[in-house]
Write a protein that holds these residues in place. Structure first.
Motif, PDB file in Angstrom:
ATOM      1  N   ALA A 169       1.050  -0.898  -0.055  1.00 39.85           N
ATOM      2  CA  ALA A 169      -0.465   0.536  -0.020  1.00 39.85           C
ATOM      3  C   ALA A 169       1.000   1.253   0.722  1.00 39.85           C
ATOM      4  O   ALA A 169       0.534   2.755  -0.483  1.00 39.85           O
ATOM      5  N   ASP A 170       1.977   0.534   0.962  1.00 40.68           N
ATOM      6  CA  ASP A 170       2.748   2.453   1.445  1.00 40.68           C
ATOM      7  C   ASP A 170       4.143   2.775  -0.691  1.00 40.68           C
ATOM      8  O   ASP A 170       3.600   3.776  -0.910  1.00 40.68           O
ATOM      9  N   GLU A 171       3.533   2.013  -1.067  1.00 37.88           N
ATOM     10  CA  GLU A 171       4.099   2.106  -2.816  1.00 37.88           C
ATOM     11  C   GLU A 171       3.567   1.877  -3.361  1.00 37.88           C
ATOM     12  O   GLU A 171       3.733   2.639  -4.754  1.00 37.88           O
ATOM     13  N   GLY A 172       1.677   2.236  -3.448  1.00 37.77           N
ATOM     14  CA  GLY A 172       1.070   3.442  -4.265  1.00 37.77           C
ATOM     15  C   GLY A 172       0.779   2.254  -5.037  1.00 37.77           C
ATOM     16  O   GLY A 172      -0.273   2.663  -5.921  1.00 37.77           O
ATOM     17  N   HIS A 173       0.261   0.638  -4.571  1.00 38.62           N
ATOM     18  CA  HIS A 173      -0.172  -0.196  -5.361  1.00 38.62           C
ATOM     19  C   HIS A 173      -1.796  -0.268  -5.319  1.00 38.62           C
ATOM     20  O   HIS A 173      -1.783   0.003  -3.211  1.00 38.62           O
ATOM     21  N   THR A 174      -2.914  -1.229  -5.506  1.00 41.16           N
ATOM     22  CA  THR A 174      -4.232  -1.441  -4.674  1.00 41.16           C
ATOM     23  C   THR A 174      -3.991  -2.771  -4.224  1.00 41.16           C
ATOM     24  O   THR A 174      -3.291  -3.706  -5.034  1.00 41.16           O
ATOM     25  N   LEU A 175      -4.626  -2.775  -3.169  1.00 40.63           N
ATOM     26  CA  LEU A 175      -4.984  -4.172  -2.449  1.00 40.63           C
ATOM     27  C   LEU A 175      -6.108  -4.332  -2.824  1.00 40.63           C
ATOM     28  O   LEU A 175      -6.636  -3.877  -2.746  1.00 40.63           O
ATOM     29  N   GLY A 176      -6.139  -6.099  -2.986  1.00 38.89           N
ATOM     30  CA  GLY A 176      -7.704  -6.589  -3.143  1.00 38.89           C
ATOM     31  C   GLY A 176      -7.594  -8.050  -2.148  1.00 38.89           C
ATOM     32  O   GLY A 176      -6.674  -8.730  -1.760  1.00 38.89           O
ATOM     33  N   ASN A 177      -9.465  -8.255  -2.092  1.00 38.54           N
ATOM     34  CA  ASN A 177      -9.251  -9.459  -0.971  1.00 38.54           C
ATOM     35  C   ASN A 177      -9.140 -10.717  -1.872  1.00 38.54           C
ATOM     36  O   ASN A 177      -9.988 -10.933  -3.403  1.00 38.54           O
ATOM     37  N   HIS A 178      -8.540 -11.893  -1.738  1.00 38.97           N
ATOM     38  CA  HIS A 178      -8.692 -13.493  -2.549  1.00 38.97           C
ATOM     39  C   HIS A 178      -8.560 -14.373  -1.231  1.00 38.97           C
ATOM     40  O   HIS A 178      -7.855 -15.335  -1.060  1.00 38.97           O
ATOM     41  N   THR A 179      -9.385 -13.900  -0.204  1.00 35.99           N
ATOM     42  CA  THR A 179     -10.174 -14.524   0.322  1.00 35.99           C
ATOM     43  C   THR A 179      -9.002 -15.282   1.954  1.00 35.99           C
ATOM     44  O   THR A 179      -7.840 -14.959   1.748  1.00 35.99           O
ATOM     45  N   TRP A 180      -9.573 -15.557   2.585  1.00 35.21           N
ATOM     46  CA  TRP A 180      -8.820 -16.466   3.813  1.00 35.21           C
ATOM     47  C   TRP A 180      -7.778 -17.084   3.627  1.00 35.21           C
ATOM     48  O   TRP A 180      -6.350 -17.486   3.771  1.00 35.21           O
ATOM     49  N   SER A 181      -8.446 -18.082   2.554  1.00 36.39           N
ATOM     50  CA  SER A 181      -7.613 -19.666   2.499  1.00 36.39           C
ATOM     51  C   SER A 181      -7.438 -20.026   1.782  1.00 36.39           C
ATOM     52  O   SER A 181      -7.270 -21.474   1.260  1.00 36.39           O
ATOM     53  N   HIS A 182      -8.186 -19.533   0.293  1.00 35.77           N
ATOM     54  CA  HIS A 182      -7.708 -19.577  -0.900  1.00 35.77           C
ATOM     55  C   HIS A 182      -8.902 -21.242  -0.861  1.00 35.77           C
ATOM     56  O   HIS A 182      -8.205 -22.080  -2.000  1.00 35.77           O
ATOM     57  N   PRO A 183      -9.622 -21.443  -0.610  1.00 31.90           N
ATOM     58  CA  PRO A 183     -11.294 -22.119  -1.098  1.00 31.90           C
ATOM     59  C   PRO A 183     -11.488 -21.761  -2.527  1.00 31.90           C
ATOM     60  O   PRO A 183     -11.638 -20.938  -3.246  1.00 31.90           O
ATOM     61  N   TYR A 184     -11.718 -23.089  -2.721  1.00 31.66           N
ATOM     62  CA  TYR A 184     -12.813 -23.512  -3.785  1.00 31.66           C
ATOM     63  C   TYR A 184     -14.226 -23.202  -3.665  1.00 31.66           C
ATOM     64  O   TYR A 184     -15.154 -23.901  -2.831  1.00 31.66           O
ATOM     65  N   LEU A 185     -14.864 -21.554  -3.909  1.00 35.47           N
ATOM     66  CA  LEU A 185     -15.785 -20.775  -3.282  1.00 35.47           C
ATOM     67  C   LEU A 185     -17.324 -21.786  -3.807  1.00 35.47           C
ATOM     68  O   LEU A 185     -18.087 -21.695  -2.356  1.00 35.47           O
ATOM     69  N   PRO A 186     -17.421 -21.911  -4.802  1.00 36.91           N
ATOM     70  CA  PRO A 186     -18.953 -22.804  -5.080  1.00 36.91           C
ATOM     71  C   PRO A 186     -18.990 -24.213  -4.190  1.00 36.91           C
ATOM     72  O   PRO A 186     -19.749 -24.798  -3.874  1.00 36.91           O
ATOM     73  N   ASP A 187     -17.850 -24.579  -2.912  1.00 33.64           N
ATOM     74  CA  ASP A 187     -17.897 -25.713  -1.923  1.00 33.64           C
ATOM     75  C   ASP A 187     -18.206 -25.310  -1.232  1.00 33.64           C
ATOM     76  O   ASP A 187     -18.735 -25.742   0.021  1.00 33.64           O
ATOM     77  N   LEU A 188     -18.376 -24.186  -0.795  1.00 41.17           N
ATOM     78  CA  LEU A 188     -19.001 -23.161   0.350  1.00 41.17           C
ATOM     79  C   LEU A 188     -20.362 -22.728   0.257  1.00 41.17           C
ATOM     80  O   LEU A 188     -21.172 -22.526  -0.719  1.00 41.17           O
ATOM     81  N   GLY A 189     -21.236 -22.368   1.456  1.00 39.50           N
ATOM     82  CA  GLY A 189     -22.409 -21.485   1.330  1.00 39.50           C
ATOM     83  C   GLY A 189     -22.557 -20.189   1.902  1.00 39.50           C
ATOM     84  O   GLY A 189     -20.877 -19.402   2.214  1.00 39.50           O
ATOM     85  N   ARG A 190     -23.287 -19.522   1.567  1.00 41.98           N
ATOM     86  CA  ARG A 190     -23.538 -17.970   1.488  1.00 41.98           C
ATOM     87  C   ARG A 190     -22.282 -17.757   3.087  1.00 41.98           C
ATOM     88  O   ARG A 190     -21.334 -16.794   2.646  1.00 41.98           O
ATOM     89  N   ASP A 191     -22.946 -18.297   4.196  1.00 48.46           N
ATOM     90  CA  ASP A 191     -22.280 -17.563   5.862  1.00 48.46           C
ATOM     91  C   ASP A 191     -20.361 -17.920   4.894  1.00 48.46           C
ATOM     92  O   ASP A 191     -19.752 -17.042   6.180  1.00 48.46           O
ATOM     93  N   GLU A 192     -20.190 -19.185   5.205  1.00 48.82           N
ATOM     94  CA  GLU A 192     -18.389 -19.815   4.276  1.00 48.82           C
ATOM     95  C   GLU A 192     -17.930 -18.920   3.777  1.00 48.82           C
ATOM     96  O   GLU A 192     -16.560 -17.759   3.864  1.00 48.82           O
ATOM     97  N   VAL A 193     -18.527 -18.239   1.969  1.00 49.39           N
ATOM     98  CA  VAL A 193     -17.866 -17.425   1.774  1.00 49.39           C
ATOM     99  C   VAL A 193     -17.600 -16.304   2.178  1.00 49.39           C
ATOM    100  O   VAL A 193     -16.714 -15.288   2.795  1.00 49.39           O
TER     101      VAL A 193
END
Length: 350
Positions: free
Chosen positions: A204-228
């Motif tokens: 962040a300090d060097e001017g780049h943008t940070l995005g979210n890539h989830t907590w543990s890198h799961p295959y999201l379609p395996d998860l329910g809404r609350d888990e996602v």
């Protein structure tokens, strides 16, 4: 043969290792807030103790350690939701259950390789999930809440890096970007941000943008809404603590998405970021091939997928100067993904 189950939770990892009769070969070991280097080194030491006869097992919610384990020479298998006991509200199945699944029914699990990646063997299902989600994806693109690439009129491209921050590879990538005065977007894994908040802050300090890539890198379609949403929210909070900012750009691991996942993310205020240029650096194809994959596939408006974590990314760092020099000579300007969102369009069918 020894079998090691690798579980994850809010704080880090747990490893349980047993022999062919199910007896422990070492006490259960926890690695809280350490990143991946220590658990990988521990599993490699277990493999060496048993003459290389060790199988490490992750589940489909864990995409953060298998690449480094395989690069270290450890055999890795994946268990899917139907292979192990139910998961807790947040976290993987217990490490004990994963080790037992490998010991008692290894033939039902999937052996992973660097060529196939963590989702090896499930490509057809992933493609089917993406196809089901295509109408929702198009609608979100039209609303500016999803992007694959931008319009082709402007000489702008977005360089993106997934799976960090990593204590070795991310600083190397940042050094190259600073040398060429290029900005990028980094999609960070929450477990890695928790372990390396100072590197996230440097991004962040060097001017780049940070995005979210989830907590543990799961295959999201395996998860329910609350888990996602739990994956998203915990990662957002880790990034807020590290950088003072809460991201609204999210890249689903593996690009895995379904109509349900896309809708849940949009309802949570997230913009889903995909890509149209795949470097295949995760497969460790060599720096020259990584450069070719990027420069041959890039057009104006492209979003380029690279990795700064999730495995040995020295080839990516080695390839980066060549990528930048080729594209700069073409007249490309490197911009963050959020800059491209203003010129999003619905991709045409091939």
């Amino acid at each position: 043969m020894w079998y090691a189950g690798i579980g994850w939770g809010a704080d880090g990892y747990e490893i349980v290792a047993v022999d062919g009769a199910g007896a422990p070969v070492a006490p259960p070991n926890r690695f809280d807030g350490t990143g991946t280097a220590e658990p990988v080194a521990y599993l490699r030491s277990l493999a060496e103790r048993n003459g290389g006869d060790l199988i490490a097992v992750i589940d489909s919610t864990n995409g953060v350690v298998d690449g480094e384990l395989m690069a270290a020479g450890v055999t890795v298998y994946r268990a899917d939701p139907w292979d192990v006991a139910p998961r807790p509200a947040f976290g993987s199945p217990p490490a004990t259950a994963l080790a037992e699944a490998a010991r008692s029914r290894l033939s039902r699990l999937t052996r992973l390789s660097l060529d196939s990646g963590t989702l090896g063997g499930r490509e057809d299902q992933a493609d089917a999930d993406i196809d089901r989600g295509a109408p929702v994806e198009r609608e979100l693109i039209a609303r500016g809440r999803c992007i694959v690439h931008a319009g082709r009129a402007q000489p702008e491209v977005a360089l993106t890096f997934d799976d960090g921050p990593h204590p070795v590879h991310t600083p190397r990538v940042l050094d190259v970007l600073r040398r060429y005065r290029v900005t990028a977007t980094f999609f960070c894994v929450g477990l890695h941000v928790r372990a390396h908040p100072g590197i996230a802050a440097r991004i962040a300090d060097e001017g780049h943008t940070l995005g979210n890539h989830t907590w543990s890198h799961p295959y999201l379609p395996d998860l329910g809404r609350d888990e996602v949403l739990g994956q998203v929210d915990r990662t957002a909070e880790a990034l807020r603590r590290a950088t003072g900012e809460t991201p609204t750009l999210l890249r689903p691991p593996y690009g895995g998405r379904s109509p349900e996942v896309l809708s849940w993310l949009a309802e949570a205020g997230q913009t889903t970021v995909l890509w149209d240029v795949e470097a295949a650096d995760w497969a460790m194809v060599g720096a020259p091939a990584i450069v070719r994959n990027v420069v041959d596939g890039t057009d104006f408006g492209s979003i380029i997928l690279l990795h700064d974590g999730g495995g040995d990314r020295s080839q990516t760092a080695d390839a980066l100067p060549g990528i930048l020099e080729f594209l700069l000579v073409r007249g490309c300007r490197f911009v963050p993904v959020d800059h491209l969102l203003a010129s999003v369009r619905v991709p045409t069918q091939a």
